[in-house]
Design an enzyme around this catalytic site. Sequence first.
Site, PDB file in Angstrom:
ATOM      1  N   ARG A   1       0.819  -1.224   0.000  1.00 50.02           N
ATOM      2  CA  ARG A   1       0.000   0.000   0.000  1.00 50.02           C
ATOM      3  C   ARG A   1       0.852   1.274   0.000  1.00 50.02           C
ATOM      4  O   ARG A   1       0.497   2.271   0.609  1.00 50.02           O
ATOM      5  CB  ARG A   1      -0.977   0.005   1.176  1.00 50.02           C
ATOM      6  CG  ARG A   1      -2.023  -1.094   1.141  1.00 50.02           C
ATOM      7  CD  ARG A   1      -2.958  -1.002   2.328  1.00 50.02           C
ATOM      8  NE  ARG A   1      -2.257  -1.287   3.573  1.00 50.02           N
ATOM      9  CZ  ARG A   1      -2.728  -1.018   4.772  1.00 50.02           C
ATOM     10  NH1 ARG A   1      -3.905  -0.444   4.914  1.00 50.02           N
ATOM     11  NH2 ARG A   1      -2.035  -1.324   5.864  1.00 50.02           N
TER      12      ARG A   1
ATOM     13  N   LYS B   1      -1.175   4.309  -1.301  1.00 50.09           N
ATOM     14  CA  LYS B   1      -2.110   4.849  -0.296  1.00 50.09           C
ATOM     15  C   LYS B   1      -1.375   5.715   0.726  1.00 50.09           C
ATOM     16  O   LYS B   1      -1.823   6.824   1.068  1.00 50.09           O
ATOM     17  CB  LYS B   1      -2.815   3.690   0.408  1.00 50.09           C
ATOM     18  CG  LYS B   1      -3.596   4.070   1.671  1.00 50.09           C
ATOM     19  CD  LYS B   1      -4.036   2.823   2.422  1.00 50.09           C
ATOM     20  CE  LYS B   1      -4.615   3.153   3.776  1.00 50.09           C
ATOM     21  NZ  LYS B   1      -5.919   3.830   3.683  1.00 50.09           N
TER      22      LYS B   1
ATOM     23  N   GLY C   1     -23.187   3.214  11.983  1.00 54.65           N
ATOM     24  CA  GLY C   1     -22.559   2.114  12.706  1.00 54.65           C
ATOM     25  C   GLY C   1     -21.206   2.421  13.289  1.00 54.65           C
ATOM     26  O   GLY C   1     -21.007   2.341  14.492  1.00 54.65           O
TER      27      GLY C   1
ATOM     28  N   GLU D   1     -27.924   6.181   0.816  1.00 57.23           N
ATOM     29  CA  GLU D   1     -27.149   7.395   0.529  1.00 57.23           C
ATOM     30  C   GLU D   1     -27.896   8.316  -0.417  1.00 57.23           C
ATOM     31  O   GLU D   1     -28.440   7.888  -1.418  1.00 57.23           O
ATOM     32  CB  GLU D   1     -25.812   7.012  -0.101  1.00 57.23           C
ATOM     33  CG  GLU D   1     -24.944   8.196  -0.490  1.00 57.23           C
ATOM     34  CD  GLU D   1     -25.260   8.799  -1.843  1.00 57.23           C
ATOM     35  OE1 GLU D   1     -25.058  10.006  -1.986  1.00 57.23           O
ATOM     36  OE2 GLU D   1     -25.742   8.083  -2.730  1.00 57.23           O
TER      37      GLU D   1
ATOM     38  N   HIS E   1     -17.745  10.972   3.380  1.00 58.86           N
ATOM     39  CA  HIS E   1     -16.468  10.742   2.704  1.00 58.86           C
ATOM     40  C   HIS E   1     -15.703  12.028   2.455  1.00 58.86           C
ATOM     41  O   HIS E   1     -14.601  12.002   1.915  1.00 58.86           O
ATOM     42  CB  HIS E   1     -16.707   9.999   1.387  1.00 58.86           C
ATOM     43  CG  HIS E   1     -17.276   8.632   1.585  1.00 58.86           C
ATOM     44  ND1 HIS E   1     -18.636   8.414   1.687  1.00 58.86           N
ATOM     45  CD2 HIS E   1     -16.690   7.433   1.752  1.00 58.86           C
ATOM     46  CE1 HIS E   1     -18.850   7.116   1.879  1.00 58.86           C
ATOM     47  NE2 HIS E   1     -17.693   6.507   1.921  1.00 58.86           N
TER      48      HIS E   1
END
Length: 756
Positions: A18, A21, A429, A662, A691
């Site tokens: 990663r 990222k 959640g 959404e 987000h």
Amino acid sequence: MTNIKSSSLGYPRLGEKREWKKALESFWAGTMGEEDFERRMKELRLSFLKKQKEKGLDLIPIGDFSCYDHMLDTAVMFGIVPKRFGKSAGRVPLSTYYAMARGTDKAPACEMTKWFNTNYHYIVPELEQSEPFLTENIPLKFYQEAKKELGIEGKPVIVGPITFVKLSKGYEPEEFSSYVDKLLPLYETILTELEEAGASWVQIDEPILSVSLSDDEWQILKQTYEHLTTAAPHLKILLQTYFGSVDDYQRMISLPVAGIGLDFVYGRSETLHNIHVHGFPSDKVLAAGVIDGRNIWRADFREKLGLLEQLKEIVREENIMVQPSCSLLHVPVTTELEKDIPQVLQDSLAFADEKLMELAVLKNPSAHEDILENSLRSREALAQSSFRCLSRPSDIKEIRDSRPLPFAERQKLQEEKWNLPLLPTTTIGSFPQTREVRVKRRDFRKGDISKQEYVQYIQKRIEEWINIQEDIGLDVFVHGEFERNDMVEFFGEKLKGIAFTSYAWVQSYGSRCVKPPIIYGDVEYIKPMTVEETLYAQSLTDKPVKGMLTGPVTILNWSFVRDDIAEKEVCEQIAVAISNEVKALEEAGIEMIQVDEPALREGMPLKEKEWQEYLDWSVRAFRIATSQVKDTTQIHTHMCYSEFDDIIEDIRALDADVVSIETSRSHGELIKAFETGQYDKGIGLGVYDIHSPRIPSVHEIKDMVERALRVLPPSLFWVNPDCGLKTRKESETTAALKNMVQAAQDVRLSVQQKQV
């Protein structure tokens, strides 16, 4: 030695560990400057190309690498930047690029939705009335870079104009042709400059051909490619499709291009039938997608070599290229780092690097007989292993898949039991998972802290966020999911028949990546998975705390699934396991339970004619998981980032007491679906985008709620964010939730005053 060539459509961006990222998130956090960031991106980009070269690939994709998303890249290359982000006369700066993807305090992010029926999500371009222009010839830049730095004569990859416009928003259907026409000169310039630079092939991706086009759209496609081939007559265009068969095969093979890429994995039978019946042009190259680009099992070389023999009866061998069925973006990088899974399973896996090696085998089997034989032995060993020879439940068909009472009657009982206010507020959640949370979880897994220390830490976090929810004034609480790494991985680790890797990451959206579970055997329930943490949270408050589970369809669709039995059968096995957890929660006194299905819509087949079969068994799986409860037990579910207006009736058929969906990034567009048909169950339309780091105002949340209440009754409406909050900072989360609760209270008061 054969005359067959090998090609690939794209390579994973993340890096083996990663690295991609980490670079993105360092840049966003301000710990890496723009110059260092761009240098790091170049290092990664070139290392990926070098690896593909070393694997012996004949045509290496160039320009598939992205700093966030390939559709976003295409939009900024054409200067398609929404006005709220400002305009640039030339190259779009990184600040604007990432503002479009992630939003700012003043400008909400562009919409994000799924890339066809994969688990990857792309940024939706917003076509405005301003004229597009070529800010920078990105395919040319990367082609020249690969040639100069590595001596690679690459195959530039471009999202095709038809797919790009079809997947964009901001125009009416009758404007489709005019927007393609606006982009056509820009594509012509890109191809002309590539031809002048010496490029031989260019891959133009048109996966929209695997869905459907109208007669008018086919005509526009034909005219478009006539223009493009005329603009650069010596540049060979590979028109690439994937994710299924093409509806109008005859029209496609008549297009004036040098090569056509077809999916022989997910569209195998129909595509092969079309080639047998209609043939294939002798003047075109067939790029045959024979290696599965979306799943992680070693190829069945007997089947693949047999398929190639069939193709060679119709297409000259020198006109065949073998390649994956789609970009390898959708699979992990390499199996070499995996050390902690059963050997029989490890031997059966093929990630991106291994799939490139499989192309080499298919290209020249006699030179790789050892790999071929090892693959055959490995597949057979897994098929004969105990993991796939368990006694499967024979009574799944007899399991109850409906609630005893209809919703209208359950609702009365649940209103009396829960006594919630009008427009109840809740969250989806998860709460922020800080670095400290992740470190504690890692330390526990490594054995650096004891189970008791870890449990105490998780309980401390749960208690902290129960208190925060009390202070904010939410009506229904959650425990926060601090013990969970991923909503699918957490459950998969606790069920038989599912394995997890150490480094098998894939990109979901932006820098968000996941390690999909590997469903390799029969799925069975072992013991309660979520009861302990949920019960502890409930002991700290008088407000209801939801039990939080992931649904069977999402576990299936967000996993790499065994390929020896039907997905429907695998899904039913998972549903039975989840139903056992639902019963365990209820027996422990948790009687408000959310079973999330964010991937239900994502997993739908691309072709509409195949939708209903999928939806029928998906809905039944959800109902198996949730129907073994009392009438007063309230079942919630959640779905995100997909278009739902065409499956509202199937969402209704889930028979969940409350569905949250959404709507924030699509700016409330889903609400239109309810203007023509009444939804008669509890529903929460996500009122702000989690987000993005921006904090929504009370005013904009009130606007979203009030718009929804024009078509939905207040008695059925819930107020919640559009998704879980694990990726957000704590300060962002509390500020946004306070505004959400305030907005709900304001609208609640207004509704009550009108009712009086």
